[in-house]
Scaffold this active site. Structure first.
Site, PDB file in Angstrom:
ATOM      1  CG  ASP A  14      -1.660   1.272   1.533  1.00  0.00           C
ATOM      2  OD1 ASP A  14      -1.585   2.086   0.632  1.00  0.00           O
ATOM      3  OD2 ASP A  14      -2.479   1.344   2.365  1.00  0.00           O
ATOM      4  CE1 TYR A 231      -1.048  -4.728  14.269  1.00  0.00           C
ATOM      5  CE2 TYR A 231      -0.502  -3.776  12.254  1.00  0.00           C
ATOM      6  CZ  TYR A 231      -1.190  -4.584  13.207  1.00  0.00           C
ATOM      7  OH  TYR A 231      -1.803  -5.556  12.472  1.00  0.00           O
ATOM      8  CE  LYS A 234      -4.898  -5.782  12.375  1.00  0.00           C
ATOM      9  NZ  LYS A 234      -4.348  -6.356  13.552  1.00  0.00           N
TER      10      LYS A 234
END
Ligand code: F6R
Ligand code: MG
Ligand code: MG
Length: 407
Positions: A14, A231, A234
């Site tokens: 992405d 993080y 995902k």
């Protein structure tokens, strides 16, 4: 049929999208196609197809260079660099998001993009399915894959196809401890499920035939949170599957996505539970609460290392037309069920199980909240004398003082 082993790779990332985290701009996909056209001309790859799911660009590549090859990964890296440039120029959202290092070091692993690759001897006819998911994690494939490869009540082929009946080896990754173990089904089925049921920790990386057919399925399991040390998204995983003739058939692969409404982690802010929504790439924009998590399934035949879809034979420059399995009306019911289940999950607001457990949340304000409260938290065993004296209303304080005076 070539005796040389062919490698099928998907590398995905992405690197920015139009309107929040919705979809890459078509120019970004075109830029990736141009890079791969050159890689095909240069003989680095045999063939390619560029597509997307939600905000992720997916590069399908076939080649004879083996897994983790510097040139093949380098071509993918260049695609994401070019797409990032466009995303930055257009001021698209999260431009370059999954590119975590400035310099390419020979392999996309640990650098942000996700990858799934499998190498095998091409059979007389080689049907392939490419699953791609957005707004979820690698273990989202665990429930469907265990149903497909381990459950005879789901896959009748496990009972009546004599090679499928020999079972499958599962390479299971412990994504937190960075370890792996190979376990065999059907013998160890219940032990396998004992691990895989914990989807926050264990995920299927590979499934191999025990009848000598080679790899059957491979999943991208690059935990971006582990990669970046924090993080950053995902994984939005992909899964490549070989089908038929001793492996699950195409229909055995697609069936669980209609029979089961599957809840997966991810969705809004990577911090929720939503239902897997099977759809076509064209329908994969995350339109409801940044989701629900999409899953697409495109099919190609492999022909001497080249992809063959519905386009005329010999098409070049990645101009392929895959069979779009979830884009069909058959899956309308699955989509309705997914929206119904996702709306139900939303009715729980910011409470588990609508949101994930604290350690799995991509976003959390809890450490800051706890820090601010450090001096206000008291032990349940502590007698709250002082605090009570401080906060007591004036009248009571007076009477207490009086009492002291009397004493
Ligand atoms: C989930 C996802 C989105 C974003 C959300 C907030 O994987 O990409 O749900 O997490 O839109 O995004 P930011 O923090 O960029 O405003
Ligand atoms: Mg994203
Ligand atoms: Mg995504």
């Amino acid at each position: 049929m070539s005796a040389e082993k062919v490698t099928v790779s998907i590398i995905k990332a992405d690197v920015g999208s139009v309107v929040g985290h919705a979809r890459p701009h078509p120019s970004m996909l075109d830029a990736a196609r141009n890079v791969l056209k050159d890689a095909q001309k240069a003989g680095t790859i045999e063939d390619f197809y560029v597509t997307r799911v939600g905000d992720d660009i997916n590069l399908y590549m076939t080649h004879y260079k083996g897994e983790n090859n510097k040139d093949v990964h380098g071509a993918a890296w260049e695609c994401f660099q070019q797409a990032t440039k466009i995303a930055k120029k257009m001021k698209l959202y999260a431009a370059g998001q999954d590119i975590l290092t400035d310099a390419f070091s020979g392999n996309v692993k640990g650098a942000g993009p996700g990858s799934a690759e499998m190498t095998f001897e091409e059979r007389g006819s080689e049907p392939l399915l490419f699953f791609m998911a957005d707004k979820t994690e690698p273990s989202a494939y665990t429930l469907p894959l265990t149903r497909i490869f381990m459950d005879p009540f789901t896959t009748t082929g496990l009972v009546i196809d004599k090679r499928a009946k020999q079972g499958f080896d599962f390479e299971i990754q412990d994504v937190m401890a960075n370890k792996k173990v190979v376990m065999s089904a059907p013998e160890e089925s219940w032990s396998i499920l004992s691990l895989l049921g914990d989807t926050s920790r264990y995920a299927i990386k590979r499934i191999n035939s025990r009848a000598g057919i080679g790899p059957a399925a491979v999943v991208s399991t690059d935990k971006l949170n582990m990669t970046a040390g924090r993080y950053v998204g995902k994984d939005d995983p992909v899964c490549i599957c070989r089908c038929q003739s001793g492996l699950p058939s195409v229909g055995e692969y697609t069936q669980p996505f209609l029979n089961n409404t599957m809840l997966v982690a991810g969705w809004m802010r990577g911090s929720h539970i939503g239902a897997f929504y099977p759809c076509s790439p064209e329908d994969s924009d995350p339109t409801y609460y940044d989701g629900p998590p999409r899953v697409c399934c495109l099919g190609f035949q492999l022909n001497n290392g080249k992809l063959q879809g519905l386009e005329p034979y010999g098409a070049k420059n990645g101009e392929h037309i895959p069979v779009d399995f979830f884009g069909t009306s058959t899956f309308d019911e699955a989509r309705r069920n997914a929206i119904r289940a996702s709306k139900f999950m939303r009715s729980q607001g910011p409470f588990v199980p609508s949101i994930l457990g604290a350690e799995e949340m991509e976003y959390t304000s809890r450490p800051d909240v706890l820090k601010e409260l450090t001096s206000r938290f008291v032990s349940l065993d502590e007698k709250p004398k002082k605090a009570a004296a401080k906060k007591a209303p004036a009248k009571k304080t007076a009477s207490k003082k009086k009492k002291v005076e009397v004493e």
